[in-house]
Design an enzyme around this catalytic site. Structure first.
Site, PDB file in Angstrom:
ATOM      1  CG  HIS A  26      -8.857   2.028   1.509  1.00 51.92           C
ATOM      2  ND1 HIS A  26      -8.566   2.265   0.124  1.00 51.92           N
ATOM      3  CD2 HIS A  26      -9.928   1.180   1.395  1.00 51.92           C
ATOM      4  CE1 HIS A  26      -9.720   1.765  -0.571  1.00 51.92           C
ATOM      5  NE2 HIS A  26     -10.391   1.093   0.258  1.00 51.92           N
ATOM      6  CG  PHE A  71      -1.765   8.773  -4.876  1.00 49.80           C
ATOM      7  CD1 PHE A  71      -1.327   8.863  -6.304  1.00 49.80           C
ATOM      8  CD2 PHE A  71      -1.096   8.175  -4.159  1.00 49.80           C
ATOM      9  CE1 PHE A  71      -0.197   8.090  -6.851  1.00 49.80           C
ATOM     10  CE2 PHE A  71       0.071   7.379  -4.455  1.00 49.80           C
ATOM     11  CZ  PHE A  71       0.624   7.436  -5.915  1.00 49.80           C
ATOM     12  CD  GLU A  72      -6.375   3.578  -2.010  1.00 49.69           C
ATOM     13  OE1 GLU A  72      -7.141   2.933  -2.828  1.00 49.69           O
ATOM     14  OE2 GLU A  72      -6.515   3.756  -0.618  1.00 49.69           O
ATOM     15  CB  ILE A  73       0.499   2.794  -6.281  1.00 41.51           C
ATOM     16  CG1 ILE A  73       0.333   4.215  -7.074  1.00 41.51           C
ATOM     17  CG2 ILE A  73       1.053   1.496  -6.940  1.00 41.51           C
ATOM     18  CD1 ILE A  73       1.540   4.464  -7.720  1.00 41.51           C
ATOM     19  CE1 TYR A 110      -4.001   1.830   0.472  1.00 42.20           C
ATOM     20  CE2 TYR A 110      -2.770   3.349   1.911  1.00 42.20           C
ATOM     21  CZ  TYR A 110      -4.063   3.045   1.225  1.00 42.20           C
ATOM     22  OH  TYR A 110      -4.980   4.139   1.121  1.00 42.20           O
TER      23      TYR A 110
END
Ligand SMILES: Nc1nc2c(ncn2[C@@H]2O[C@H](COP(=O)(O)OP(=O)(O)OP(=O)(O)O)[C@@H](O)[C@H]2O)c(=O)[nH]1
Ligand SMILES: [Mg+2]
Length: 420
Positions: free
Chosen positions: A344, A307-309, A250
């Site tokens: 999250h 924003f998340e990768i 994450y």
């Protein structure tokens, strides 16, 4: 007579010279004209040498219609920058090793021009060299204009999925009257999106369902992109590959404190989950990032999830799904206004080892109203950043990024004190 012969020979020489010149011009590599691309109505689509397009519509196992428009364009480098190199790692670790990854966007048809801006930036700064796919999800069918415009902008394949009703509706155990009264009360108290039903479905969907959509099941990694975001620097390496190689699950670029009115009982539910599922809590977790008293209370720190990768297998794991379902049963998505960002973030902080969460300093990002502009002039110049370092949120009082660095014993980038 002799003068006549000389003149005759001169004519022949001129003629031979002329033929050679015409031959050289006709075989030289001057730019050639490429037939402009036009749509079915004959509308001009640009002069895209090497472009191709293909549309396939299929139905998946659960009966959902999946439209896949594939466009392909040859990659061209951005303007060269010899002082700092052109593409850094791109040549060594670049497109040849493509990851099983996709961009993912939840959007309405009305978000088209805002998401178009985001896609353009992601493509210009990164994906034009990598051609990763893009999955678009919507609670309604995407219209033809949305599909046509977005598929023309994305350099990888595009997929369009419609969310099934059970992932975008009130679950059976929710008391509708109670939920309505909460919305009315929040409207009076002017809590942002407090009166919105669709915003609540969106937060619940992003918390528990986006990674289980049929179209997402094909991928292992995702990069979430929202409408109207900006990328300010070149991304000249593959962040998906970075995540895999460095055992990250994450990642984030901006962190901050949640608006407490939206989550008054979230931590009670989390504590109940921790008690019921001690086996799911990671040994080397980041509880200390989100709680200042050993888990008694939540300090409201969260990673900004627009924003998340991240790793989809982790979100689909029993640990995370049990976590989401425990929260969902308690009803706070509707009886309060729990956001997917704290959900999250708490999930990542408790279920992952500290070392599995990554802060991308070099991915410069904006979502209204906050900016992450990399600390360090050298980095900004090398990556051709166009953000104003004065706007960097990282080290300001309302950001949790400093805590993240302290907890993980990371060295803050040189110059961070001046940006406080
Ligand atoms: N299909 C669909 N997408 C939605 C809906 N509401 C929000 N979204 C998408 O969900 C994501 C988050 O919604 P936003 O409205 O950006 O929420 P936010 O980031 O908290 O708030 P903003 O500050 O307004 O950006 C975006 O990608 C939206 O396009 C909806 O009702 N239907
Ligand atoms: Mg947004």
């Amino acid at each position: 007579m002799a003068t006549g012969n000389v003149r005759y020979a001169r004519y022949i020489l001129f003629a031979i010279f002329g033929i050679i010149v015409i031959y050289l011009i006709s075989t030289s590599s001057l730019p050639t004209y490429t037939e402009p691309l036009r749509d079915s109505a004959g509308k001009y689509l640009g002069n895209l040498k090497g472009a191709h397009e293909e549309t396939v519509t299929t139905t998946d196992a659960s009966g959902d219609v999946i439209t896949q428009i594939t466009t392909g364009l040859a990659a061209e480098p951005t303007s060269p920058n010899p002082q700092y190199g052109t593409h850094g790692d791109l040549t060594s670790s670049g497109p040849s090793e493509k990851m099983n990854a996709t961009f993912v966007t939840l959007a309405r048809n009305t978000d088209l021009w805002e998401i178009a801006r985001s896609i353009r930036q992601v493509e210009d700064r990164f994906n034009r060299n990598y051609h990763y796919d893009w999955v678009f999800l919507n609670d309604k069918p995407f219209d033809e204009t949305f599909k046509k415009v977005t598929s023309s902008l994305v350099s990888g394949k595009t997929h369009y999925g419609e969310i099934k009703e059970e992932h975008w509706s009130f679950p059976s155990w929710i008391d509708q009257d109670k939920a309505r009264k909460v919305r009315e009360d929040m409207a009076q108290r002017k809590i942002i999106y407090g009166d919105s039903i669709s915003y609540r479905h969106m937060c619940r969907f992003e918390s528990g369902f986006f990674f289980r959509q049929p179209l997402m099941m094909n991928y292992e990694w995702y990069w979430r992109v929202e409408p109207s975001v900006e990328l300010f620097c070149d991304v000249n390496y593959d962040p998906f590959k970075f995540m895999r190689d460095n055992k990250k699950k994450y990642s984030f670029v901006i962190s901050l404190y949640e608006y407490v009115e939206t989550i008054p009982t979230l931590w009670d539910s989390v504590k109940k989950f921790m008690k019921n599922h001690p086996e799911h809590i990671a040994k080397d977790n980041s509880l200390a990032l989100i709680s200042d008293d050993g888990g008694d209370t939540y300090n409201k720190c969260h990673f900004w999830s627009n924003f998340e990768i991240g790793n989809l297998e982790w979100l689909r794991s029993k640990q995370y799904v049990d976590f989401f379902e425990a929260l969902d049963k308690d009803g706070g998505f509707f009886y309060e206004r729990w956001g997917d960002a704290p959900v999250h973030s708490i999930g990542a902080s408790l279920l992952l080892d500290k070392s599995e969460i990554h802060f991308f300093n070099d991915i410069a990002y904006y979502h209204v109203p906050f900016t992450h502009c990399p600390t360090g002039e050298e980095t900004r110049l090398k990556l051709k950043c166009h953000c104003d370092p004065k706007n960097n949120f990282d080290w300001k009082g309302y950001s949790c990024t400093s805590r993240f660095f302290d907890l993980n014993k990371l060295e803050k980038p040189a110059g961070w004190e001046k940006e406080q």
